[in-house]
Design a protein around this motif. Sequence first.
Motif, PDB file in Angstrom:
ATOM      1  N   PHE A  32       2.315   5.889   5.559  1.00  0.00           N
ATOM      2  CA  PHE A  32       2.365   4.669   6.374  1.00  0.00           C
ATOM      3  C   PHE A  32       1.159   4.549   7.309  1.00  0.00           C
ATOM      4  O   PHE A  32       0.533   3.493   7.389  1.00  0.00           O
ATOM      5  N   GLY A  33       0.801   5.612   7.996  1.00  0.00           N
ATOM      6  CA  GLY A  33      -0.333   5.563   8.930  1.00  0.00           C
ATOM      7  C   GLY A  33      -1.635   5.226   8.236  1.00  0.00           C
ATOM      8  O   GLY A  33      -2.429   4.422   8.733  1.00  0.00           O
ATOM      9  N   ASP A  34      -1.873   5.821   7.066  1.00  0.00           N
ATOM     10  CA  ASP A  34      -3.083   5.514   6.299  1.00  0.00           C
ATOM     11  C   ASP A  34      -3.072   4.060   5.856  1.00  0.00           C
ATOM     12  O   ASP A  34      -4.105   3.380   5.877  1.00  0.00           O
ATOM     13  N   ALA A  35      -1.909   3.570   5.453  1.00  0.00           N
ATOM     14  CA  ALA A  35      -1.804   2.185   4.991  1.00  0.00           C
ATOM     15  C   ALA A  35      -2.113   1.211   6.128  1.00  0.00           C
ATOM     16  O   ALA A  35      -2.818   0.215   5.924  1.00  0.00           O
ATOM     17  N   VAL A  36      -1.615   1.498   7.315  1.00  0.00           N
ATOM     18  CA  VAL A  36      -1.878   0.618   8.465  1.00  0.00           C
ATOM     19  C   VAL A  36      -3.369   0.603   8.791  1.00  0.00           C
ATOM     20  O   VAL A  36      -3.968  -0.459   8.966  1.00  0.00           O
ATOM     21  N   LEU A  62       0.826  -1.208   0.000  1.00  0.00           N
ATOM     22  CA  LEU A  62       0.000   0.000   0.000  1.00  0.00           C
ATOM     23  C   LEU A  62       0.862   1.261   0.000  1.00  0.00           C
ATOM     24  O   LEU A  62       0.535   2.248  -0.641  1.00  0.00           O
ATOM     25  N   VAL A  63       1.977   1.212   0.705  1.00  0.00           N
ATOM     26  CA  VAL A  63       2.887   2.360   0.754  1.00  0.00           C
ATOM     27  C   VAL A  63       3.676   2.466  -0.539  1.00  0.00           C
ATOM     28  O   VAL A  63       3.724   3.519  -1.179  1.00  0.00           O
ATOM     29  N   GLN A  64       4.281   1.356  -0.957  1.00  0.00           N
ATOM     30  CA  GLN A  64       5.196   1.384  -2.095  1.00  0.00           C
ATOM     31  C   GLN A  64       4.491   1.585  -3.429  1.00  0.00           C
ATOM     32  O   GLN A  64       4.933   2.384  -4.256  1.00  0.00           O
TER      33      GLN A  64
END
Length: 80
Positions: free
Chosen positions: A47-51, A39-41
């Motif tokens: 990162f926070g949104d992806a988590v 999701l990040v890459q």
Amino acid sequence: MHRESYFSDAKRSSISDKFAEACVDGELLCQFGMDVDKLVQFVGLPFGDAVKLAEEVSIVLEHDTESDPFQLQSAPLELW
């Protein structure tokens, strides 16, 4: 922060735009939506949104295991 307040209309719109730009549909989201690194890459989420999103995808997939998987995979991205 509660899940409902984290995903404001503006944040959902921003995430949806990034998925559209990365050509991620419901099927790909079902397959890779719990993988924070992807999701990040590849989608470009912070990162926070992806988590947070990975947690939401996990919840949705757990609750929809008894439903038709085709319906879930072909759902429009706007529903996420």
